[in-house]
Motif scaffolding. Structure first.
Motif, PDB file in Angstrom:
ATOM      1  N   VAL A   1     -17.185 -65.915   2.001  1.00  0.00           N
ATOM      2  CA  VAL A   1     -17.381 -67.109   1.170  1.00  0.00           C
ATOM      3  C   VAL A   1     -18.069 -68.179   2.009  1.00  0.00           C
ATOM      4  N   GLN A   2     -19.299 -68.504   1.623  1.00  0.00           N
ATOM      5  CA  GLN A   2     -20.094 -69.518   2.311  1.00  0.00           C
ATOM      6  C   GLN A   2     -20.728 -70.429   1.273  1.00  0.00           C
ATOM      7  N   ASP A   3     -20.589 -71.742   1.497  1.00  0.00           N
ATOM      8  CA  ASP A   3     -21.148 -72.732   0.562  1.00  0.00           C
ATOM      9  C   ASP A   3     -20.675 -72.496  -0.868  1.00  0.00           C
ATOM     10  N   GLY A   4     -19.425 -72.077  -1.012  1.00  0.00           N
ATOM     11  CA  GLY A   4     -18.858 -71.868  -2.338  1.00  0.00           C
ATOM     12  C   GLY A   4     -19.343 -70.625  -3.040  1.00  0.00           C
ATOM     13  N   ILE A   5     -20.082 -69.780  -2.344  1.00  0.00           N
ATOM     14  CA  ILE A   5     -20.659 -68.575  -2.938  1.00  0.00           C
ATOM     15  C   ILE A   5     -20.052 -67.345  -2.278  1.00  0.00           C
ATOM     16  N   LEU A   6     -19.728 -66.359  -3.099  1.00  0.00           N
ATOM     17  CA  LEU A   6     -19.159 -65.105  -2.594  1.00  0.00           C
ATOM     18  C   LEU A   6     -20.274 -64.126  -2.277  1.00  0.00           C
ATOM     19  N   HIS A   7     -20.238 -63.584  -1.070  1.00  0.00           N
ATOM     20  CA  HIS A   7     -21.204 -62.578  -0.635  1.00  0.00           C
ATOM     21  C   HIS A   7     -20.474 -61.268  -0.405  1.00  0.00           C
ATOM     22  N   GLU A   8     -21.051 -60.201  -0.848  1.00  0.00           N
ATOM     23  CA  GLU A   8     -20.505 -58.865  -0.619  1.00  0.00           C
ATOM     24  C   GLU A   8     -21.369 -58.211   0.451  1.00  0.00           C
ATOM     25  N   GLU A   9     -20.780 -57.926   1.617  1.00  0.00           N
ATOM     26  CA  GLU A   9     -21.579 -57.506   2.768  1.00  0.00           C
ATOM     27  C   GLU A   9     -20.909 -56.372   3.534  1.00  0.00           C
ATOM     28  N   HIS A  10     -21.707 -55.704   4.353  1.00  0.00           N
ATOM     29  CA  HIS A  10     -21.159 -54.835   5.387  1.00  0.00           C
ATOM     30  C   HIS A  10     -21.145 -55.647   6.677  1.00  0.00           C
ATOM     31  N   VAL A  11     -20.006 -55.634   7.370  1.00  0.00           N
ATOM     32  CA  VAL A  11     -19.795 -56.581   8.455  1.00  0.00           C
ATOM     33  C   VAL A  11     -19.219 -55.899   9.696  1.00  0.00           C
TER      34      VAL A  11
ATOM     35  N   TYR B   1     -30.143 -63.573  34.932  1.00  0.00           N
ATOM     36  CA  TYR B   1     -29.589 -62.782  33.834  1.00  0.00           C
ATOM     37  C   TYR B   1     -28.627 -61.721  34.355  1.00  0.00           C
ATOM     38  N   ILE B   2     -27.766 -61.264  33.449  1.00  0.00           N
ATOM     39  CA  ILE B   2     -26.992 -60.054  33.710  1.00  0.00           C
ATOM     40  C   ILE B   2     -27.262 -59.085  32.568  1.00  0.00           C
ATOM     41  N   LEU B   3     -27.000 -57.826  32.824  1.00  0.00           N
ATOM     42  CA  LEU B   3     -27.198 -56.779  31.835  1.00  0.00           C
ATOM     43  C   LEU B   3     -25.832 -56.235  31.435  1.00  0.00           C
ATOM     44  N   MET B   4     -25.627 -56.100  30.129  1.00  0.00           N
ATOM     45  CA  MET B   4     -24.332 -55.643  29.644  1.00  0.00           C
ATOM     46  C   MET B   4     -24.511 -54.524  28.629  1.00  0.00           C
ATOM     47  N   GLN B   5     -23.570 -53.614  28.639  1.00  0.00           N
ATOM     48  CA  GLN B   5     -23.505 -52.570  27.624  1.00  0.00           C
ATOM     49  C   GLN B   5     -23.405 -53.230  26.254  1.00  0.00           C
ATOM     50  N   ARG B   6     -24.178 -52.726  25.325  1.00  0.00           N
ATOM     51  CA  ARG B   6     -24.078 -53.252  23.964  1.00  0.00           C
ATOM     52  C   ARG B   6     -22.947 -52.539  23.231  1.00  0.00           C
ATOM     53  N   ILE B   7     -22.058 -53.298  22.680  1.00  0.00           N
ATOM     54  CA  ILE B   7     -20.887 -52.741  22.005  1.00  0.00           C
ATOM     55  C   ILE B   7     -21.215 -52.524  20.535  1.00  0.00           C
ATOM     56  N   PHE B   8     -20.893 -51.341  20.053  1.00  0.00           N
ATOM     57  CA  PHE B   8     -21.198 -50.986  18.677  1.00  0.00           C
ATOM     58  C   PHE B   8     -19.907 -50.801  17.880  1.00  0.00           C
ATOM     59  N   PRO B   9     -19.391 -51.846  17.263  1.00  0.00           N
ATOM     60  CA  PRO B   9     -18.173 -51.706  16.455  1.00  0.00           C
ATOM     61  C   PRO B   9     -18.474 -51.051  15.115  1.00  0.00           C
ATOM     62  N   THR B  10     -17.456 -50.481  14.523  1.00  0.00           N
ATOM     63  CA  THR B  10     -17.595 -49.891  13.190  1.00  0.00           C
ATOM     64  C   THR B  10     -17.794 -51.001  12.169  1.00  0.00           C
ATOM     65  N   GLU B  11     -18.719 -50.798  11.262  1.00  0.00           N
ATOM     66  CA  GLU B  11     -18.902 -51.794  10.209  1.00  0.00           C
ATOM     67  C   GLU B  11     -18.019 -51.440   9.014  1.00  0.00           C
ATOM     68  N   SER B  12     -17.693 -52.449   8.233  1.00  0.00           N
ATOM     69  CA  SER B  12     -16.832 -52.248   7.073  1.00  0.00           C
ATOM     70  C   SER B  12     -17.233 -53.217   5.971  1.00  0.00           C
ATOM     71  N   PRO B  13     -16.872 -52.929   4.724  1.00  0.00           N
ATOM     72  CA  PRO B  13     -17.200 -53.849   3.631  1.00  0.00           C
ATOM     73  C   PRO B  13     -16.303 -55.073   3.653  1.00  0.00           C
ATOM     74  N   ALA B  14     -16.830 -56.189   3.201  1.00  0.00           N
ATOM     75  CA  ALA B  14     -16.034 -57.422   3.167  1.00  0.00           C
ATOM     76  C   ALA B  14     -16.628 -58.393   2.160  1.00  0.00           C
ATOM     77  N   PHE B  15     -15.792 -59.341   1.745  1.00  0.00           N
ATOM     78  CA  PHE B  15     -16.228 -60.442   0.902  1.00  0.00           C
ATOM     79  C   PHE B  15     -16.227 -61.719   1.731  1.00  0.00           C
TER      80      PHE B  15
END
Length: 503
Positions: A441-451, A425-439
């Motif tokens: 589309v999976q399986d024809g369904i719209l999801h409203e999520e923070h991503v 194994y190797i050990l790596m810094q965990r990167i924490f990106p800013t989350e943002s709202p998004a829409f």
């Protein structure tokens, strides 16, 4: 073939909502709290247009609910999971990632030529990781026979996240084998430009801020140029594939361009089929059912699951012994392993391979923290704050990384088993990106999520002896996932394909 890091626990995700679009009577039932500027009626129109566009333009994958979809083309096709709108991304960071690509291409090539470095760096891993050991055995055989790869082709992808705290673009990993989605990523960018051309006025978005994506065309061009360097007009390009591949249409886009634009024929073969049908002529020419193979493009062979028997390993060795151009060769494959990534991040190691100090500085700027598990100080930090680290084995393909408190538990387990086990194994810094709202589309369904999102930059490198024929950035891949998810696979259903909107 990359795993993304999850968002920090300090960025607590909102509970995502999902509702199916009612396209029959015009009654939208989509919550829009994440984006007050988009009306539910407009969302309904955009999702309808998105599903039609994907179907008409081949932005598709196999249906996981259809057992034949990964085996028979045209059976069980569904739209690829996509973001409805592109992800906002700083132009300076996008250009930075593009600028790094030729440097990383050159670095991989130079590392691949240093057989001792590869063997020494992975020597401890070899003792505890059977898969890496088998790859190193093949590499050793090539070193013993002094086989030279005069023509070297690399199709790479370097993946990044933008760290929210430091505001730095940090590399997650560099992929040198089976870099997925050069075909479909282009279509997502094209789709987003199409959608913004139609609805950009309502959304106050400019379609020209979605950069053109030429990954499939550039990858096909690099493959065609390698085929030309082999200098046999009757030879084919062989794509090494898995027995079941729901992402086959991404591969078929490259095959289509090669045939229609360059007149180059391709064949698709599994490792088992290569073992049965392949043979070497005395001069090293690889024949598959009497067809000469000029270039071997691996879209399989990066995971132990691809080698269920000795036949598959025999096929890998057979290909490596041939005069066909391998993409990647065994040395290029090893140059992309996690352990080599960690070794290159050590002081003064980049200077061993790169002469330009500015290039070294640029690469170091994007390196996340990488440590060996022999470092007692960092091990103390991990035990105290395991959520700040990611534990990575020498594996590709997703679903292998370890996060959160599981990092601590795994390290305690490995320590009990003996210090040698830590070398896997190797050990790596965990990167924490800013989350943002998004829409999404999976399986024809719209999801409203923070991503959160991950940017991958494709690169191509072709060299014949001392002549560099291609060294360029080829396009990009954006994957977006729910911020609470550790996994990042698109076909597996954890993430969606996306593009960038430059700001």
């Amino acid at each position: 073939m990359s795993e993304t890091s999850s968002a920090s626990s300090t960025f607590l995700p909102k509970h995502g909502k999902s509702e199916e679009i009612d396209t029959q009577d015009g009654n939208s039932i989509i919550p829009i709290s994440l984006n007050e500027g988009v009306s539910s009626k407009l969302l309904q129109k955009m999702v309808h247009d998105a599903l039609v566009w994907c179907s008409l333009h081949g932005l598709v994958v196999g249906d996981k609910n259809n057992q034949r979809s990964g085996k028979v083309p045209g059976v069980g096709i569904v739209h690829a999971p996509i973001a409805l709108l592109p992800m906002s991304f700083a132009q300076r960071h996008f250009l930075q990632a593009c600028e790094l690509t030729p440097i990383f291409n050159e670095l991989v090539d130079r590392v691949s030529l240093d057989g001792n470095f590869l063997q020494d760096s992975l020597s401890r891993t070899k003792k505890v990781d059977a898969f890496t050991s088998r790859l190193l055995d093949i590499h050793s055989k090539m070193l013993e026979t002094n086989k030279k790869e005069e023509i070297r082709l690399g199709l790479h992808r370097s993946d990044y996240m933008l760290d929210a705290q430091s505001k730095d673009l940090l590399q997650i990993e560099l992929n040198t084998i089976s870099c997925s989605f050069p075909g479909l990523s282009c279509l997502v960018s094209e789709f987003h430009r199409y959608l913004l051309n139609h609805y950009g006025g309502d959304l106050k978005l400019d379609s020209t801020r979605v950069p053109e994506n030429m990954a499939s065309t550039r990858y096909a061009e690099a493959l065609a140029k390698a085929w030309k360097e082999y200098n046999n007009a009757r030879a084919v390009i062989m794509i090494v594939v898995q027995t079941e591949e729901r992402n086959m249409y991404d591969q078929h886009w490259l095959c289509s361009i090669l045939k229609e634009k360059y007149g180059v024929m391709t064949i698709q073969k599994t490792l088992a089929e290569i073992a049965t049908e392949g043979r070497l002529q005395p001069d090293g020419t690889l024949l598959i059912n009497d067809q000469v193979v000029a270039v071997i493009y691996f879209r399989a062979g990066y995971t132990p699951n691809d080698y269920p028997s000795e036949s598959e390993w025999s096929a890998r060795l057979l290909m490596e012994q041939s005069t066909a151009i391998k993409c990647p060769s065994i040395s290029y494959h090893l140059a992309g392993t996690k352990k080599i990534q960690q070794e290159l991040a050590k002081p003064n190691v980049l200077e061993r391979f790169l002469d330009d100090k500015d290039d070294v500085t640029k690469l170091r700027k994007c390196f996340a923290g990488l440590w060996s598990l022999d470092d007692s100080k960092i091990m103390k930090d991990v035990m105290e704050r395991p959520e700040l680290f990611v534990l990575k084995p020498q594996r590709e393909g997703g679903g292998n990384n370890i996060y959160g408190d599981d990092v601590k538990q795994m390290l305690l387990k490995l320590q009990k088993e003996g210090s040698e086990e830590l070398a896997a194994y190797i050990l790596m810094q965990r990167i924490f990106p800013t989350e943002s709202p998004a829409f999404l589309v999976q399986d024809g369904i719209l999801h409203e999520e923070h991503v959160i999102s991950e940017l991958g930059i494709y690169g191509a490198y072709l060299r014949n002896k001392d002549k560099v024929i291609v060294n360029e950035q080829c396009g990009y891949l954006t994957r977006t996932k729910v911020s609470s998810s550790n996994e990042g696979g698109v076909v597996a259903g954890f993430a969606v394909l996306d593009s960038v909107y430059l700001t």
